[in-house]
Design a protein around this motif. Structure first.
Motif, mmCIF file in Angstrom:
data_model
loop_
_atom_site.group_PDB
_atom_site.id
_atom_site.type_symbol
_atom_site.label_atom_id
_atom_site.label_comp_id
_atom_site.label_asym_id
_atom_site.label_seq_id
_atom_site.Cartn_x
_atom_site.Cartn_y
_atom_site.Cartn_z
ATOM 1 N N ALA A 12 -12.818 11.789 0.599
ATOM 2 C CA ALA A 12 -12.313 13.160 0.579
ATOM 3 C C ALA A 12 -12.390 13.835 1.946
ATOM 4 O O ALA A 12 -11.439 14.496 2.374
ATOM 5 C CB ALA A 12 -13.079 13.981 -0.458
ATOM 6 N N HIS A 13 -13.533 13.711 2.630
ATOM 7 C CA HIS A 13 -13.787 14.486 3.859
ATOM 8 C C HIS A 13 -14.260 13.584 4.990
ATOM 9 O O HIS A 13 -14.854 12.536 4.736
ATOM 10 C CB HIS A 13 -14.892 15.530 3.615
ATOM 11 C CG HIS A 13 -14.645 16.420 2.445
ATOM 12 N ND1 HIS A 13 -15.332 16.291 1.262
ATOM 13 C CD2 HIS A 13 -13.769 17.435 2.281
ATOM 14 C CE1 HIS A 13 -14.892 17.208 0.403
ATOM 15 N NE2 HIS A 13 -13.935 17.908 0.982
ATOM 16 N N ASP A 16 -17.782 11.493 4.654
ATOM 17 C CA ASP A 16 -18.031 10.814 3.375
ATOM 18 C C ASP A 16 -18.029 9.294 3.511
ATOM 19 O O ASP A 16 -18.567 8.595 2.655
ATOM 20 C CB ASP A 16 -16.967 11.206 2.334
ATOM 21 C CG ASP A 16 -17.085 12.654 1.895
ATOM 22 O OD1 ASP A 16 -18.215 13.147 1.789
ATOM 23 O OD2 ASP A 16 -16.035 13.286 1.664
ATOM 24 N N HIS A 146 -13.450 15.534 -4.102
ATOM 25 C CA HIS A 146 -13.864 14.170 -4.472
ATOM 26 C C HIS A 146 -13.236 13.773 -5.809
ATOM 27 O O HIS A 146 -12.780 12.646 -5.979
ATOM 28 C CB HIS A 146 -15.389 14.074 -4.551
ATOM 29 C CG HIS A 146 -16.048 14.081 -3.202
ATOM 30 N ND1 HIS A 146 -16.844 13.054 -2.756
ATOM 31 C CD2 HIS A 146 -16.002 14.983 -2.193
ATOM 32 C CE1 HIS A 146 -17.275 13.332 -1.523
ATOM 33 N NE2 HIS A 146 -16.778 14.509 -1.159
HETATM 34 ZN ZN LIG Z 1 -17.020 15.080 0.829
#
Ligand SMILES: [Zn+2]
Length: 275
Positions: A12-13, A16, A146
């Motif tokens: 997601a980011h 991660d 997520h």
């Molecule tokens: Zn994340």
């Protein structure tokens, strides 16, 4: 010619990629398997300089995104990942944050729109193995981005039919319990965080545990590259012994397997290497 073995990991980011999959990315790259990291958002809702949170005065989304994407590139170089693909969606922020309502937030993008882009990347790279989070966003985490990463990956795996093996990251409950006990014993400040009994993935759902102990140092470097978010990464403040324990194995729940592989395996490419 031998076919190119490829691993695709969807996160997601920026940041991660390190904890749950940094070891497999480093290990499989070193084994000559092509590795592809897909990061769905730019991390705009992370901390700005000085720990300024989104919504607070002085938080500049564009500057945060730029900084975090630069940190991501550094992390990718520590892990040796071959290809970084950015979907470029806007970070939705944690559940309940103002950012949730932004029309461009990743969590608000229709699943079919984002999954079509991911399916196109699967068409391009033809990964035999794909990894993302479970339906809770990873062991009960629940972050809207997520959960969305999970949804679009499931949809892309189904629509493309490309991967032979598909996995969710897992944090085995027993290992989590051991880790938190160890941290408590060594006086780590968990900021009041007390894991509930159902924290993490039930052990019986874990099918695959990969030994990545030779890559603990590189995982740590990759995590440290995400310097601007350091305040939120409590694992960086753990004693070395706990880090070694927490980082040396990565666990997964296998959801799809079109090849012969043991029910419990130590290699995500089991059944794919000699084909
Ligand atoms: Zn994340």
């Amino acid at each position: 010619m031998d076919r190119q073995l490829t691993l695709m990991v969807v996160h997601a980011h920026p940041d991660d990629e390190c904890l749950s999959t940094g070891g497999i990315l480093a290990r499989y790259t070193e084994e000559g398997i092509r590795t592809v990291l897909v990061t769905c958002t730019n991390g705009e809702q992370g901390d700005d300089q000085g720990g300024v949170k989104p919504g607070e005065a002085g938080h500049d989304d564009a500057a945060v995104a730029e900084r975090r994407l630069a940190e991501l590139r550094e992390s990718v170089s520590h892990l040796g990942i071959d290809h970084l693909e950015l979907l470029g969606y806007r970070d939705s922020g944690m559940d309940g944050w103002d950012g949730n309502g932004h029309p461009d937030a990743f969590a608000n993008v229709p699943v079919e729109t984002a999954s079509a882009r991911l399916a196109a990347l699967m068409e391009h790279y033809r990964p035999q193995v794909v990894v993302t989070y479970d339906e809770t966003g990873g062991g009960g985490y629940g972050h809207p981005d997520h959960v969305q990463a999970h949804r679009i990956t499931v949809a892309a795996v189904e629509s493309s039919g490309i991967p032979d093996k598909f996995y969710y990251t897992a944090m085995p409950r027993s290992a989590m319990k051991q880790m938190f006990e160890m941290m408590r014993d060594s006086g780590v400040d968990l900021g009041g965080f007390e894991p509930s009994d159902d924290f993490g993935t039930p052990d019986e759902r874990v099918t695959s545990v990969v030994d990545v102990s030779p890559y603990v140092g590189r995982k740590l470097k990759a995590l440290q590259a995400h310097e601007s978010q350091g305040e939120n990464i409590f694992l960086l403040r753990m004693p070395e012994q706990t880090q070694q324990l927490a980082f040396s194995h990565e666990a997964f729940e296998r959801k799809l397997c079109k090849v012969e592989a043991p029910d419990h395996e130590e290699d995500l490419f089991a059944g794919l290497r000699d084909a």
